[in-house]
Design a protein around this motif. Structure first.
Motif, PDB file in Angstrom:
ATOM      1  N   LYS A 134      22.559   9.686  58.900  1.00  0.00           N
ATOM      2  CA  LYS A 134      24.002   9.399  59.518  1.00  0.00           C
ATOM      3  C   LYS A 134      24.160  10.592  60.809  1.00  0.00           C
ATOM      4  O   LYS A 134      24.655   9.718  61.681  1.00  0.00           O
ATOM      5  N   TYR A 135      23.512  11.681  60.918  1.00  0.00           N
ATOM      6  CA  TYR A 135      23.533  12.870  62.579  1.00  0.00           C
ATOM      7  C   TYR A 135      22.320  12.032  63.201  1.00  0.00           C
ATOM      8  O   TYR A 135      22.225  13.363  63.781  1.00  0.00           O
ATOM      9  N   SER A 136      21.441  11.131  62.667  1.00  0.00           N
ATOM     10  CA  SER A 136      20.041  11.299  63.956  1.00  0.00           C
ATOM     11  C   SER A 136      20.111   9.947  64.359  1.00  0.00           C
ATOM     12  O   SER A 136      20.337   8.589  63.963  1.00  0.00           O
ATOM     13  N   GLN A 137      20.003  10.430  65.350  1.00  0.00           N
ATOM     14  CA  GLN A 137      19.823   9.084  66.474  1.00  0.00           C
ATOM     15  C   GLN A 137      18.242   8.707  66.597  1.00  0.00           C
ATOM     16  O   GLN A 137      17.924   7.768  67.292  1.00  0.00           O
ATOM     17  N   GLY A 138      16.952   9.165  66.017  1.00  0.00           N
ATOM     18  CA  GLY A 138      15.804   8.619  65.897  1.00  0.00           C
ATOM     19  C   GLY A 138      15.516   9.535  64.653  1.00  0.00           C
ATOM     20  O   GLY A 138      15.699  10.549  64.486  1.00  0.00           O
ATOM     21  N   PHE A 139      14.074   9.402  63.919  1.00  0.00           N
ATOM     22  CA  PHE A 139      13.031  10.094  62.894  1.00  0.00           C
ATOM     23  C   PHE A 139      11.720   9.813  63.649  1.00  0.00           C
ATOM     24  O   PHE A 139      10.905   8.723  64.114  1.00  0.00           O
ATOM     25  N   VAL A 140      11.414  11.449  63.752  1.00  0.00           N
ATOM     26  CA  VAL A 140      10.137  11.451  64.152  1.00  0.00           C
ATOM     27  C   VAL A 140       9.095  12.226  62.653  1.00  0.00           C
ATOM     28  O   VAL A 140       9.566  12.741  62.322  1.00  0.00           O
ATOM     29  N   VAL A 141       8.089  11.104  62.822  1.00  0.00           N
ATOM     30  CA  VAL A 141       8.175  11.476  61.056  1.00  0.00           C
ATOM     31  C   VAL A 141       6.218  12.049  61.337  1.00  0.00           C
ATOM     32  O   VAL A 141       5.175  11.074  61.632  1.00  0.00           O
ATOM     33  N   MET A 142       6.113  13.051  61.088  1.00  0.00           N
ATOM     34  CA  MET A 142       4.948  13.434  61.505  1.00  0.00           C
ATOM     35  C   MET A 142       4.089  13.251  59.550  1.00  0.00           C
ATOM     36  O   MET A 142       4.641  13.056  58.616  1.00  0.00           O
ATOM     37  N   PRO A 143       2.858  14.167  60.078  1.00  0.00           N
ATOM     38  CA  PRO A 143       2.154  13.974  58.420  1.00  0.00           C
ATOM     39  C   PRO A 143       2.558  14.675  57.489  1.00  0.00           C
ATOM     40  O   PRO A 143       2.883  16.167  57.799  1.00  0.00           O
ATOM     41  N   GLY A 144       2.869  14.022  55.801  1.00  0.00           N
ATOM     42  CA  GLY A 144       3.189  14.962  55.403  1.00  0.00           C
ATOM     43  C   GLY A 144       3.027  14.487  54.478  1.00  0.00           C
ATOM     44  O   GLY A 144       2.124  13.250  53.506  1.00  0.00           O
ATOM     45  N   GLY A 145       3.553  14.685  52.535  1.00  0.00           N
ATOM     46  CA  GLY A 145       3.699  14.152  51.523  1.00  0.00           C
ATOM     47  C   GLY A 145       4.745  13.351  50.981  1.00  0.00           C
ATOM     48  O   GLY A 145       5.023  12.573  51.350  1.00  0.00           O
TER      49      GLY A 145
END
Length: 229
Positions: A134-145
């Motif tokens: 709801k409160y993000s203008q974009g997602f930056v997705v780094m390496p994760g699980g």
């Protein structure tokens, strides 16, 4: 059913579940009230296990600082690893640094780079995920699980099904994400026809902080939009 509920009578479980509704409501109300005041932000996701001396921790710091320089704040899950790097980069760059912490039996604890008035604690993953979207203008997705993948595919699903408006989803690290993206293209799309070709374009893979900003700026320019708030 959770193991600790095994010895409880059904009526007791039902009563506890009913009262839990009020706690869930409280988390939503508190989240809405605090996050509605933060201004435009970009969420950064990634592994809690990433160490400060690793390249993606350092890259996340640079990305967060760059995001702040372009007028956004940064939202993370509030914990260690990539989350800490995101908050650290935003904090040291003088920008808004938000942490949405979740109570977990391991790994998770508040990092010290969250603005004191912008640290929120959640018991429920689904409430926390609503706040991210709801409160993000974009997602930056780094390496994760698994947690990182959960957030990623939740956002893709909501956009694909038109439950939310489209926003940039940026996967950082071609060495990490290329295998998954290729599987999505060849297996989900080409072989099994479980998604459309257009769905593949919902995510973009980049490798640098400059490319992250380029994707964000291009999206809002192309769609003639301004970030919310």
């Amino acid at each position: 059913m959770r193991p600790r509920q095994g010895n409880k009578a059904w009526n007791e479980i039902k009563t506890n579940d009913s009262w839990a509704i009020f706690k869930i409501m409280g988390e939503f109300v508190n989240g809405y009230e605090k996050l509605s005041q933060i201004g435009p932000c970009v969420s950064i996701f990634g592994s809690a296990r990433t160490k400060p001396d690793q390249k993606y921790y350092k890259l996340t710091e640079k990305i967060a600082a760059k995001i702040v320089d372009h007028g956004y704040g940064v939202i993370t899950g509030g914990g260690p690893g990539i989350m800490e790097a995101g908050n650290k980069g935003a904090h040291l760059a003088g920008g808004t640094s938000v942490g949405l912490n979740i109570e977990l039996p391991f790994e998770q604890h508040d990092n010290p780079y969250i603005d004191s008035d912008k640290s929120l604690d959640f018991d429920y993953f689904f409430v926390r995920k609503v706040m991210f979207v709801k409160y993000s203008q974009g997602f930056v997705v780094m390496p994760g699980g698994f947690g990182t993948l959960d957030e990623l595919f939740e956002a893709i699903t909501l956009i694909q099904t038109h439950k939310i408006d489209k926003f940039p989803i940026i996967l950082v690290g071609s060495d990490f994400w290329s295998g998954l993206v290729e599987w999505i293209k060849t297996t989900l799309c080409d072989s099994f026809k479980n998604i459309s070709v257009a769905d593949i374009d919902l995510v973009q893979v980049v490798d640098t902080e400059d490319e992250v900003i380029e994707v964000l700026d291009k999206f809002y320019a192309e769609y003639n939009l301004s970030p919310n708030f």
